[in-house]
Design a protein around this motif. Structure first.
Motif: not given
Length: 643
Positions: A469-476, A479-490
């Motif tokens: 669970a700890e490993l998946f939490t780090r990965f997720w 990945l969530t941060g990468l998606r968020r940054d992409a959305a913020a940049a349009g």
């Protein structure tokens, strides 16, 4: 179902018989050649299963002070173990570990269930220990009814919240075998037929063996739902017949056998593949070599005299499309030559069959004379129509064709969903869980590469629910941060996976454990999550495996590690975490696993680029003739119809 042959001389069989390939059962008796050695990955699976069972039993027995352990060391022969097990059942032991049931000579059965659990009142229920998961997060499988290891009984089971039970045919058939043995010796529980599996989930998952959960073909050609008990009874008795016929053939080679080789998933690990493989590959190859073509389809083709890929390729695609759509062409072809060609088709098949008449009209068939363009041999498949018959024909033609891949009918331009920020994802796991999430970040077409590269999230610690669970939490979170940054940049974000079902299943399971179920479901159900296998398979055909290792050859991609594959990765993982290995050996295994995972995500990127740029240049399968040669679309099949 009772055997049709005299099986009185067949040695009593264990629980594995019903779930193994019937051809394998036949060759086990005849031994047509020297058997292949057990593959290392299978050896590893057996050893891991034995370790898991020993560790689980060691922790289980102290929870049940009244448990009876039938120790093989104390009971050296089978008869002693059978007697000890019978005595324990007669004494009413709450749990019997490692027992051997009294033999069932009439049923030709012997069996050694891992556990026998007492039912309330009288009788026992079988429980087996398996080194794999039995539960999935969310709906999709069977209702999950589970009991804790300190309260094993079915009567103590409760529904597992937000979970469903996996339906593993082999596991349930083995439980059915033990159920029949308990019934034969009068020690089956009176309250229904239930059996349990203890997997790595750490609970007993219970299954109703009388529930109609299996879709099976019936004598009418329709699909019928049958229970595990009904499926087991058929499969076991059928194999007893096979063993009896094989023994007769061994004594007299003139005696016929009951089964012939058919390619199935079990073949890769079968000791007799060195015999069956050359038989199936002879000539143009058996139809079962085509991907997705199972035993039922193989049998239907055989019944129609189609036993090779060349014969399947020679069927008429236009006629097959009508058969697949549910049009019964047999009355039409039977009327040719007996009624005038200008006879309206409603007068041939009946005016009430409006749906069939509509499909015929859409295909250009209005009067009987139009039906002369039909291929009688293909039309005969109306007796057992297969919805994917046209695709099977195309697969056979693609397999025999000269190109490594073909565009499906109607595909003029191969299309791949692309993004501005693209991530290729691949996970590595064992039976105990996921130890590595690998991601390759790149920029989409026309954009400069920024912040790209391979990002592994891994652990070499023992795989417990907490470490996983700890490993998946780090990965997720990453990945969530990468998606968020992409959305913020349009920017458009896309994540790619080849055969995403495995990754999506593990993500949903782990998300449920860390409180991210809704977020993960939203991601995997969105356009951001792309299954590259589906992109490939809905647009291209190869006539062979569509696995990543196979299709990566289309873009000339190769792995840097030796012998890449999931089986090798399992063996390397054992080396990577083993305390019996030296530090250098562990480090080498870890390096191999990281390089293998990195190449997997590099392969999906390479394949995506090829699909987006070069795949449209693949020839169309519609332009293939019945022999796999290319033509202009006007060539007639060998049957006389259109291609």
């Amino acid at each position: 179902m009772a055997p049709r042959y005299d099986v009185s001389m067949v040695p009593p069989q264990g629980g594995y018989l019903a779930k193994h390939c019937p051809v394998r059962a036949q060759w086990d008796v005849i031994r047509p050649c020297g058997p292949l050695p057990v593959p290392p990955v299978l050896e590893r699976r057996f050893a891991a299963g034995r370790r898991f069972e020993a560790e689980l039993v060691a922790g289980l027995v102290p929870l049940h002070p009244g448990a009876c352990v039938v120790d093989a060391a104390d009971h050296e022969d089978r008869e002693e173990r059978e007697a000890a097990t019978a005595a324990a059942m007669k004494a009413g032991a709450p749990v019997i570990v490692g027992g051997r049931l009294p033999p069932d000579p009439a049923g030709r059965r012997v069996g050694e269930p891992d556990l026998l659990v007492a039912a309330e009142g009288t009788g026992y229920r079988p429980v087996d220990i398996k080194h794999h998961r039995c539960l999935d997060a969310g709906a999709g499988g069977l209702p999950a009814l589970c009991s804790a290891l300190d309260r094993l009984a079915w009567e103590a089971a409760e529904p597992a919240a937000d979970s469903s039970a996996r339906k593993r045919r082999a596991d349930l058939l083995q439980l059915a075998h033990y159920q029949r043995m308990l019934e034969a010796c009068g020690m089956a529980a009176a309250d229904g037929r239930h059996g349990g599996i203890i997997g790595v989930d750490g609970v007993v998952t219970w299954y109703d063996l009388d529930a109609p959960i299996w879709q099976t073909p019936s004598s009418t050609g329709r699909v019928k739902r049958r229970s595990t008990m009904a499926v087991y009874d058929f499969e076991f008795s059928f194999r007893l017949d096979i063993l009896a016929a094989a023994a007769a053939h061994r004594a007299d080679p003139e005696a016929g056998l009951l089964v012939v080789p058919v390619r199935i998933g079990e073949c890769a690990e079968c000791p007799w593949w060195s015999w069956c493989g050359p038989v199936l590959r002879a000539g143009s190859g058996d139809v079962s070599l085509l991907p997705g073509l199972g035993w039922r389809e193989w049998r239907i083709h055989r019944d129609h005299g189609v036993t090779s890929r060349a014969a399947l390729a020679a069927l008429d695609h236009r006629t097959a499309a009508l058969v697949a759509a549910g049009v019964d062409l047999r009355p039409v072809t039977a009327a040719l030559g007996t009624l005038p060609d200008d006879t309206p088709l409603p007068d041939v098949i009946g005016g009430r069959r409006k749906a069939q008449l509509g499909r015929l009209a859409d295909a250009g068939f209005e009067v009987l004379g139009d039906a002369r363009a039909l291929a009688p041999g293909t039309a005969a498949y109306s007796d057992e129509p297969m919805r994917d018959l046209p695709e099977q024909i195309d697969l056979a033609r693609a397999a025999l064709g000269g190109s490594p891949a073909y565009r499906r009918r109607g595909v003029t331009r191969v299309r791949v969903p692309r993004g501005d920020v693209e991530v290729d994802i691949d996970m590595e796991n064992t039976e105990d869980g996921v130890y590595l999430w690998g991601a390759l970040v790149s920029s989409g077409p026309g954009r400069a590469a920024e912040g790209g590269g391979y990002h592994p999230f891994c652990t070499w610690e023992p795989l417990t629910p907490d470490t996983e669970a700890e490993l998946f939490t780090r990965f997720w979170a990453w990945l969530t941060g990468l998606r968020r940054d992409a959305a913020a940049a349009g920017l458009v974000f896309r994540a790619y996976c080849y055969n995403a079902a495995a990754e999506a299943t593990q993500m949903r399971r782990l998300a449920a454990a860390v409180g991210a179920a809704d977020a993960v479901a939203g991601f995997t159900g969105s356009e951001e999550w792309v299954d590259l296998l589906r992109v490939f398979d809905t647009q291209l055909l190869t006539g062979s495996s569509a696995g990543l290792k196979s299709v990566a050859r289309l873009c000339s991609f190769s792995w840097d590690v030796a012998d890449p594959g999931g089986g090798a990765a399992m063996i390397r993982y054992d080396e990577a975490v083993s305390t019996r290995q030296g530090a250098a050996a562990r480090a080498a295994a870890r390096d191999w696993l990281l390089a293998y995972n990195r190449d997997d995500v590099r392969a999906t990127l390479a394949l995506r680029e090829w699909l987006d740029q070069a795949a449209t240049g693949c020839p169309a399968v519609a332009d293939l003739g019945a022999d796999g040669s290319e033509h202009d679309g006007s060539h007639a099949s060998r049957e006389g119809g259109g291609a």
